[in-house]
Design a protein around this motif. Structure first.
Motif, mmCIF file in Angstrom:
data_model
loop_
_atom_site.group_PDB
_atom_site.id
_atom_site.type_symbol
_atom_site.label_atom_id
_atom_site.label_comp_id
_atom_site.label_asym_id
_atom_site.label_seq_id
_atom_site.Cartn_x
_atom_site.Cartn_y
_atom_site.Cartn_z
ATOM 1 N N LEU A 71 65.595 49.880 30.110
ATOM 2 C CA LEU A 71 66.799 50.688 30.237
ATOM 3 C C LEU A 71 66.846 51.364 31.606
ATOM 4 C CD1 LEU A 71 66.805 52.443 26.744
ATOM 5 C CD2 LEU A 71 68.289 50.579 27.498
ATOM 6 N N ARG A 72 68.030 51.339 32.209
ATOM 7 C CA ARG A 72 68.198 51.999 33.497
ATOM 8 C C ARG A 72 68.604 53.446 33.278
ATOM 9 N NH1 ARG A 72 72.287 49.103 37.279
ATOM 10 N NH2 ARG A 72 71.697 50.931 38.485
ATOM 11 N N LYS A 73 68.037 54.321 34.076
ATOM 12 C CA LYS A 73 68.414 55.723 34.006
ATOM 13 C C LYS A 73 69.657 55.965 34.854
ATOM 14 C CE LYS A 73 63.925 57.929 33.163
ATOM 15 N NZ LYS A 73 62.980 58.954 33.652
ATOM 16 N N SER A 74 70.629 56.656 34.279
ATOM 17 C CA SER A 74 71.795 57.049 35.054
ATOM 18 C C SER A 74 71.413 58.222 35.954
ATOM 19 C CB SER A 74 72.947 57.446 34.124
ATOM 20 O OG SER A 74 73.357 56.345 33.352
ATOM 21 N N SER A 75 72.067 58.321 37.087
ATOM 22 C CA SER A 75 71.727 59.342 38.073
ATOM 23 C C SER A 75 72.255 60.713 37.654
ATOM 24 C CB SER A 75 72.305 58.962 39.433
ATOM 25 O OG SER A 75 71.833 57.705 39.854
ATOM 26 N N VAL A 76 71.592 61.745 38.146
ATOM 27 C CA VAL A 76 72.029 63.122 37.938
ATOM 28 C C VAL A 76 72.880 63.549 39.128
ATOM 29 C CG1 VAL A 76 71.273 65.518 37.739
ATOM 30 C CG2 VAL A 76 70.048 63.714 36.509
ATOM 31 N N MET A 77 74.055 64.068 38.838
ATOM 32 C CA MET A 77 75.001 64.466 39.888
ATOM 33 C C MET A 77 74.876 65.955 40.195
ATOM 34 S SD MET A 77 78.452 62.510 38.526
ATOM 35 C CE MET A 77 78.415 63.380 36.938
ATOM 36 N N ALA A 83 82.698 72.213 40.346
ATOM 37 C CA ALA A 83 83.084 73.624 40.251
ATOM 38 C C ALA A 83 84.011 74.003 41.405
ATOM 39 C CB ALA A 83 81.834 74.508 40.254
ATOM 40 N N ASN A 84 83.676 73.559 42.606
ATOM 41 C CA ASN A 84 84.526 73.869 43.760
ATOM 42 C C ASN A 84 85.916 73.261 43.601
ATOM 43 O OD1 ASN A 84 82.380 75.219 44.933
ATOM 44 N ND2 ASN A 84 81.744 73.487 46.202
ATOM 45 N N LEU A 85 85.972 72.040 43.066
ATOM 46 C CA LEU A 85 87.257 71.371 42.868
ATOM 47 C C LEU A 85 88.153 72.168 41.934
ATOM 48 C CD1 LEU A 85 89.125 68.818 43.035
ATOM 49 C CD2 LEU A 85 87.839 67.950 41.048
ATOM 50 N N PHE A 86 87.629 72.547 40.785
ATOM 51 C CA PHE A 86 88.460 73.213 39.780
ATOM 52 C C PHE A 86 88.789 74.652 40.164
ATOM 53 C CE2 PHE A 86 86.278 70.061 36.780
ATOM 54 C CZ PHE A 86 87.308 69.134 36.949
ATOM 55 N N ARG A 87 87.950 75.284 40.969
ATOM 56 C CA ARG A 87 88.278 76.627 41.442
ATOM 57 C C ARG A 87 89.457 76.606 42.417
ATOM 58 N NH1 ARG A 87 82.235 77.838 41.765
ATOM 59 N NH2 ARG A 87 81.841 79.241 40.011
ATOM 60 N N ALA A 229 85.966 65.049 43.319
ATOM 61 C CA ALA A 229 84.935 66.037 43.676
ATOM 62 C C ALA A 229 84.196 65.654 44.949
ATOM 63 C CB ALA A 229 83.952 66.199 42.524
ATOM 64 N N GLY A 230 84.561 64.511 45.538
ATOM 65 C CA GLY A 230 83.916 64.083 46.777
ATOM 66 C C GLY A 230 82.601 63.368 46.570
ATOM 67 N N LEU A 231 82.368 62.848 45.365
ATOM 68 C CA LEU A 231 81.099 62.190 45.057
ATOM 69 C C LEU A 231 81.257 60.684 44.896
ATOM 70 C CD1 LEU A 231 79.718 64.758 42.441
ATOM 71 C CD2 LEU A 231 79.071 64.547 44.844
ATOM 72 N N PHE A 236 77.537 57.046 41.384
ATOM 73 C CA PHE A 236 77.746 57.816 40.156
ATOM 74 C C PHE A 236 78.837 57.171 39.303
ATOM 75 C CE2 PHE A 236 76.478 61.388 43.137
ATOM 76 C CZ PHE A 236 75.163 61.415 42.688
ATOM 77 N N THR A 237 78.637 57.210 37.986
ATOM 78 C CA THR A 237 79.605 56.656 37.046
ATOM 79 C C THR A 237 79.844 57.656 35.917
ATOM 80 O OG1 THR A 237 77.987 55.622 35.553
ATOM 81 C CG2 THR A 237 78.652 54.365 37.523
ATOM 82 N N ALA A 238 80.735 57.281 34.989
ATOM 83 C CA ALA A 238 81.019 58.141 33.840
ATOM 84 C C ALA A 238 79.775 58.385 32.991
ATOM 85 C CB ALA A 238 82.126 57.516 32.989
ATOM 86 N N LYS A 239 78.811 57.465 33.045
ATOM 87 C CA LYS A 239 77.579 57.622 32.267
ATOM 88 C C LYS A 239 76.659 58.691 32.837
ATOM 89 C CE LYS A 239 77.380 52.907 30.419
ATOM 90 N NZ LYS A 239 76.556 51.678 30.295
#
Length: 292
Positions: A71-77, A83-87, A229-231, A236-239
């Motif tokens: 199994l592949r581990k999904s990355s941590v974002m 937070a900056n986006l929604f503020r 969010a600039g990422l 990075f994916t939805a997972k």
């Protein structure tokens, strides 16, 4: 031949055929095991071969002998970009429904460690009385806003819910209203009340007939949030939202048992080996060596 078959031999042959065409035997066997168990219970069969210790031993052996790709581990974002986006966005009452839906789903994905299918279930419910199947819906009845400011959320028909009894979690509010998942969800439900169809799905499509969104739509919404969010273009994916929420919770000192219950994990081994990617604090060596 009677259906469903009561003997273990035919069930064993079927299970072996299932894994022959799968690159993820553990997942497909888990789903198959749950489905067959429900089938035998629905038919009120005299015996359920899925409860046989020999079938359980076969399942364990099939997983061990046919798993070739780990199994592949999904990355941590990083969470700060979200937070900056929604503020920077307007208040929930002034956002477009499209943006409010994206914000609500994103905040819930982080705090409740969602899979896309948690709020857009793929599973169907079999009615024993009518012998008819219907899709599970993440409905407004599954959300209860509490006097404390939190929200009680119940998930049905999701992965790990093999007994179909549901998972109940509490989504806590935040002091910053721009980042409050409870407030975002409350306002979204309120602002979409007039177009909500039969079944009362929480999250709706953006065009008539405003039906419940699919898991693929949830994934697209989360992918869009990543880019906003600039990422974007960083792998990075939805997972990634699920391990991100889990890892940050553990790094912040949250109780692992509470975090597992919040994220609906059933086993510590899966939780820590595949979803928590926490790093030791900078002070760890000093904390150990200078401890008095």
């Amino acid at each position: 031949m009677n259906f469903p078959p009561s003997g273990t031999s035919m069930v064993a042959d079927f299970l072996c055929s299932v894994v022959d065409s799968s690159t993820s035997p553990k997942s497909v066997l888990k789903v198959t095991q749950a489905a067959l168990g429900h089938l035998y219970r629905a038919w009120s069969a005299d015996s359920n071969p899925m409860d046989s210790r020999y079938v359980l031993m076969l399942l364990d052996g099939l997983v061990k002998s046919t798993t070739y790709r780990p199994l592949r581990k999904s990355s941590v974002m990083p969470v700060r970009p979200f937070a900056n986006l929604f503020r920077e966005w307007k208040d929930n009452e002034l956002l477009s429904i499209k943006d409010l839906r994206l914000k609500t789903i994103t905040l819930m994905a982080l705090t409740l460690m969602l899979r896309p299918s948690d709020i857009a279930p793929k599973a169907v419910h079999f009615d024993i009385d009518t012998h008819k199947c219907s899709k599970w819906i993440f409905a407004t009845e599954n959300v209860q806003f509490l006097d404390s400011g939190a929200a009680k959320v119940v998930f049905h028909g999701i992965k790990n819910d093999t007994s179909r009894s549901g998972f109940e979690v509490i989504m806590q509010p935040t002091a910053d209203r721009k980042l409050n998942p409870v407030d975002a969800l409350r306002v979204y439900i309120l602002r979409t009340t007039h177009v909500r169809p039969t079944g009362n799905p929480v999250f709706l499509t953006l065009t008539p007939s405003f039906g419940p969104i699919l898991a693929s739509t949830v994934a697209s919404v989360l992918t869009n949030a990543i880019y906003l969010a600039g990422l974007g273009n960083q792998g990075f994916t939805a997972k990634c939202f699920r391990p991100t929420g889990a890892t940050i919770a553990i790094e912040s000192g949250c109780d692992p048992e509470i975090t597992m219950r919040q994220g609906r994990w059933k086993t510590r081994s899966v939780f820590f080996e595949h979803y928590v990617h926490a790093n030791p604090p900078d002070s760890m060596s000093s904390d150990i060596l200078l401890h008095e």
